[in-house]
Design a protein around this motif. Structure first.
Motif, mmCIF file in Angstrom:
data_model
loop_
_atom_site.group_PDB
_atom_site.id
_atom_site.type_symbol
_atom_site.label_atom_id
_atom_site.label_comp_id
_atom_site.label_asym_id
_atom_site.label_seq_id
_atom_site.Cartn_x
_atom_site.Cartn_y
_atom_site.Cartn_z
ATOM 1 N N THR A 175 0.842 -1.209 0.000
ATOM 2 C CA THR A 175 0.000 0.000 0.000
ATOM 3 C C THR A 175 0.874 1.255 0.000
ATOM 4 N N ALA A 176 1.909 1.246 0.823
ATOM 5 C CA ALA A 176 2.803 2.413 0.905
ATOM 6 C C ALA A 176 3.523 2.611 -0.428
ATOM 7 N N MET A 177 3.912 1.497 -1.047
ATOM 8 C CA MET A 177 4.627 1.570 -2.324
ATOM 9 C C MET A 177 3.747 2.189 -3.401
ATOM 10 N N LYS A 178 2.489 1.737 -3.463
ATOM 11 C CA LYS A 178 1.567 2.281 -4.472
ATOM 12 C C LYS A 178 1.345 3.769 -4.237
ATOM 13 N N ARG A 179 1.215 4.151 -2.970
ATOM 14 C CA ARG A 179 1.013 5.559 -2.627
ATOM 15 C C ARG A 179 2.184 6.413 -3.135
ATOM 16 N N MET A 180 3.395 5.907 -2.940
ATOM 17 C CA MET A 180 4.586 6.655 -3.380
ATOM 18 C C MET A 180 4.646 6.744 -4.894
ATOM 19 N N LEU A 181 4.464 5.588 -5.529
ATOM 20 C CA LEU A 181 4.640 5.542 -6.986
ATOM 21 C C LEU A 181 3.501 6.264 -7.714
ATOM 22 N N ASP A 182 2.341 6.367 -7.064
ATOM 23 C CA ASP A 182 1.232 7.135 -7.662
ATOM 24 C C ASP A 182 1.309 8.622 -7.295
ATOM 25 N N ASN A 183 2.413 9.018 -6.694
ATOM 26 C CA ASN A 183 2.633 10.420 -6.286
ATOM 27 C C ASN A 183 1.561 10.967 -5.361
ATOM 28 N N LYS A 184 1.106 10.118 -4.445
ATOM 29 C CA LYS A 184 0.055 10.550 -3.527
ATOM 30 C C LYS A 184 0.597 11.034 -2.175
ATOM 31 N N CYS A 185 1.907 10.938 -1.970
ATOM 32 C CA CYS A 185 2.461 11.351 -0.678
ATOM 33 C C CYS A 185 2.286 12.852 -0.497
ATOM 34 N N GLU A 186 1.864 13.243 0.704
ATOM 35 C CA GLU A 186 1.630 14.672 0.956
ATOM 36 C C GLU A 186 2.895 15.393 1.418
ATOM 37 N N GLU A 187 3.826 14.623 1.946
ATOM 38 C CA GLU A 187 5.094 15.220 2.383
ATOM 39 C C GLU A 187 6.230 14.359 1.852
ATOM 40 N N SER A 188 7.452 14.922 1.817
ATOM 41 C CA SER A 188 8.557 14.138 1.272
ATOM 42 C C SER A 188 8.895 12.963 2.198
ATOM 43 N N VAL A 189 8.685 13.143 3.505
ATOM 44 C CA VAL A 189 8.857 12.014 4.432
ATOM 45 C C VAL A 189 7.539 11.782 5.157
ATOM 46 N N GLU A 190 6.968 10.632 4.983
ATOM 47 C CA GLU A 190 5.725 10.296 5.688
ATOM 48 C C GLU A 190 5.999 9.179 6.692
ATOM 49 N N VAL A 191 5.304 9.237 7.831
ATOM 50 C CA VAL A 191 5.519 8.248 8.887
ATOM 51 C C VAL A 191 4.195 7.563 9.214
ATOM 52 N N PHE A 192 4.238 6.245 9.340
ATOM 53 C CA PHE A 192 3.025 5.513 9.719
ATOM 54 C C PHE A 192 3.341 4.465 10.779
ATOM 55 N N ASN A 193 2.462 4.386 11.780
ATOM 56 C CA ASN A 193 2.497 3.293 12.746
ATOM 57 C C ASN A 193 1.839 2.086 12.120
ATOM 58 N N LEU A 194 2.477 0.939 12.204
ATOM 59 C CA LEU A 194 1.823 -0.283 11.727
ATOM 60 C C LEU A 194 1.570 -1.210 12.915
ATOM 61 N N GLY A 195 0.355 -1.151 13.401
ATOM 62 C CA GLY A 195 -0.054 -1.988 14.523
ATOM 63 C C GLY A 195 -1.548 -2.222 14.425
ATOM 64 N N THR A 196 -2.065 -2.984 15.400
ATOM 65 C CA THR A 196 -3.501 -3.314 15.364
ATOM 66 C C THR A 196 -4.327 -2.325 16.178
ATOM 67 N N GLY A 197 -3.665 -1.658 17.143
ATOM 68 C CA GLY A 197 -4.389 -0.782 18.054
ATOM 69 C C GLY A 197 -4.814 -1.518 19.320
ATOM 70 N N ARG A 198 -4.482 -2.819 19.387
ATOM 71 C CA ARG A 198 -4.883 -3.607 20.550
ATOM 72 C C ARG A 198 -3.649 -4.098 21.293
ATOM 73 N N GLY A 199 -3.641 -3.918 22.593
ATOM 74 C CA GLY A 199 -2.515 -4.400 23.390
ATOM 75 C C GLY A 199 -2.855 -5.732 24.045
ATOM 76 N N LEU A 200 -1.909 -6.657 24.018
ATOM 77 C CA LEU A 200 -2.112 -7.946 24.693
ATOM 78 C C LEU A 200 -0.905 -8.220 25.586
ATOM 79 N N SER A 201 -1.170 -8.851 26.730
ATOM 80 C CA SER A 201 -0.064 -9.117 27.652
ATOM 81 C C SER A 201 0.625 -10.425 27.281
ATOM 82 N N VAL A 202 1.801 -10.613 27.845
ATOM 83 C CA VAL A 202 2.559 -11.856 27.618
ATOM 84 C C VAL A 202 1.702 -13.050 28.049
#
Ligand code: UFG
Length: 343
Positions: A247-274
């Protein structure tokens, strides 16, 4: 067909990403020195996708070799840079090895990209840059905390090197992907994690204990300020994570990035204990994981999980695999490795 170089493409996250890239119609060239991976992974990728990726056995520290390789594979559209040393404990013992491997590889690539007309880079970063966040879930604009290990510091410094380089370059683009805790394996069980020696990470240690390779899992601490006292993480399925790169690759190659450096967290949003992870693993796989509580591990963060909203909304990517299926896939993979050992 767009051409992508994947450094570290024979590694754990790298190999799963190569599969998703090929299935999305990209041509892939893997650069890997096999320092923490095996060449059979390339065959696993071929079996899943029906396409054998180009494979170049090369260390990204080799500037001249890299230069030659980029000349040979002319017309590369982007690089995904996974190749790096990643063991937190080892980085404390061998800091210079980590600084050299992780910083110089990136610098070589950044220096050679404009020489060969390559404008786009996706960088493997980590939630380790947040340390113990003041607010949870943690979002991308949370402050970067002092690193707890040389490994963690290399991720922070690499992010800075990319920002400074792109600030000076104008025509280049970068996406920094901050991974939470990747686990599991491809559903085909043809590729997965191949830890070198005794695993440092939780899930490979669980699967190796369940299969009998290790006697007992040590749970590092049950006196943290969490509901059951064990540490909390955001465990993300490795295939979900791999798909985010496409997804990130397509965004870059389609010139959709809004800034020259974009940052994304890749997680589920759910925390689980050991302890929750051990419990779910045992239930869904019907297998025992002998474990005991021991003291805290040095440098462990108490709790961290992602706010993945930016990746969901801006990138258009969401983690979809359940923790149950993910832990099933980890177990299927471990059993497949056991069958190979018997053969
Ligand atoms: N754990 C155990 N027993 C083990 C192994 C791990 O109890 O045998 C616990 C750890 O204490 C921690 C949790 O399981 O609470 C997860 O540990 P991992 O080693 O699997 O993962 P970490 O969160 O410590 O580390 C991961 C990556 C690093 C990265 C870091 C960022 O492996 O590369 O996330 O927080 F830097």
């Amino acid at each position: 067909m767009k051409k992508i170089i994947v450094t570290g493409g024979a590694g754990y996250i790298g190999s799963h990403t190569v599969v998703e890239l090929q299935q999305a119609g990209f041509e892939v060239i893997i650069i890997d020195n096999l320092s923490n991976s095996r060449v059979e992974v390339i065959s696993g990728i071929e079996k899943i996708t029906g396409i054998r990726p180009h494979f170049e056995n090369l260390d990204c520290l080799d500037y001249i070799g890299l230069d030659k390789l980029l000349k040979k594979h002319e017309g590369v559209d982007a690089i995904i840079h996974f190749a790096a040393s990643k063991a937190v404990g080892e980085s404390v013992e061998k800091p210079l090895l980590y600084y050299r491997n992780n910083l110089v590889s990136l610098m070589n690539l950044l220096e050679l990209m404009p020489v060969h007309g390559i404008k786009n880079i996706v960088f493997s970063s980590s939630c380790t840059v947040y340390g113990q966040p003041d607010e949870l879930p943690v979002s991308e604009n949370a402050p970067i905390k002092p690193a707890l290990s040389p490994y963690g510091n290399t991720k922070q410094v690499c992010e800075e090197i990319i920002r400074d380089t792109l600030h000076a370059s104008k025509s280049m683009k970068a996406v920094l992907l901050r991974y939470f805790n990747p686990i599991g394996a491809h559903p085909s069980a043809l590729i997965g994690e191949l830890p070198n020696g005794v695993p440092n990470n939780l899930v490979p240690f669980i699967t190796q204990t369940a299969i009998g390779l290790r006697k007992q899992l040590s749970v590092f601490g049950n006196d943290y300020n969490t509901p059951d006292g064990s540490c909390i993480r955001d465990y993300i399925n490795v295939v979900d994570l791999a798909k985010a790169h496409v997804t990130a690759m397509k965004r870059m190659l389609d010139n959709k990035c809004e800034e020259s450096v974009e940052v994304f967290n890749l997680g589920t949003g759910r925390g689980l204990s050991v302890l929750e992870i051990i419990d779910i693993f045992q239930k869904v796989n019907g297998v025992e994981v002998p474990h005991k509580i021991v003291g805290r591990r040095d440098g462990d963060i108490e709790k961290v999980w992602a706010n993945p909203e930016r990746a969901n909304k801006v990138l258009g990517w969401t983690a979809v695999e359940s923790i149950e299926d993910t832990l099933r896939s980890a177990w299927t993979w471990e059993k497949r490795l056991a069958e190979e050992r018997i053969k």
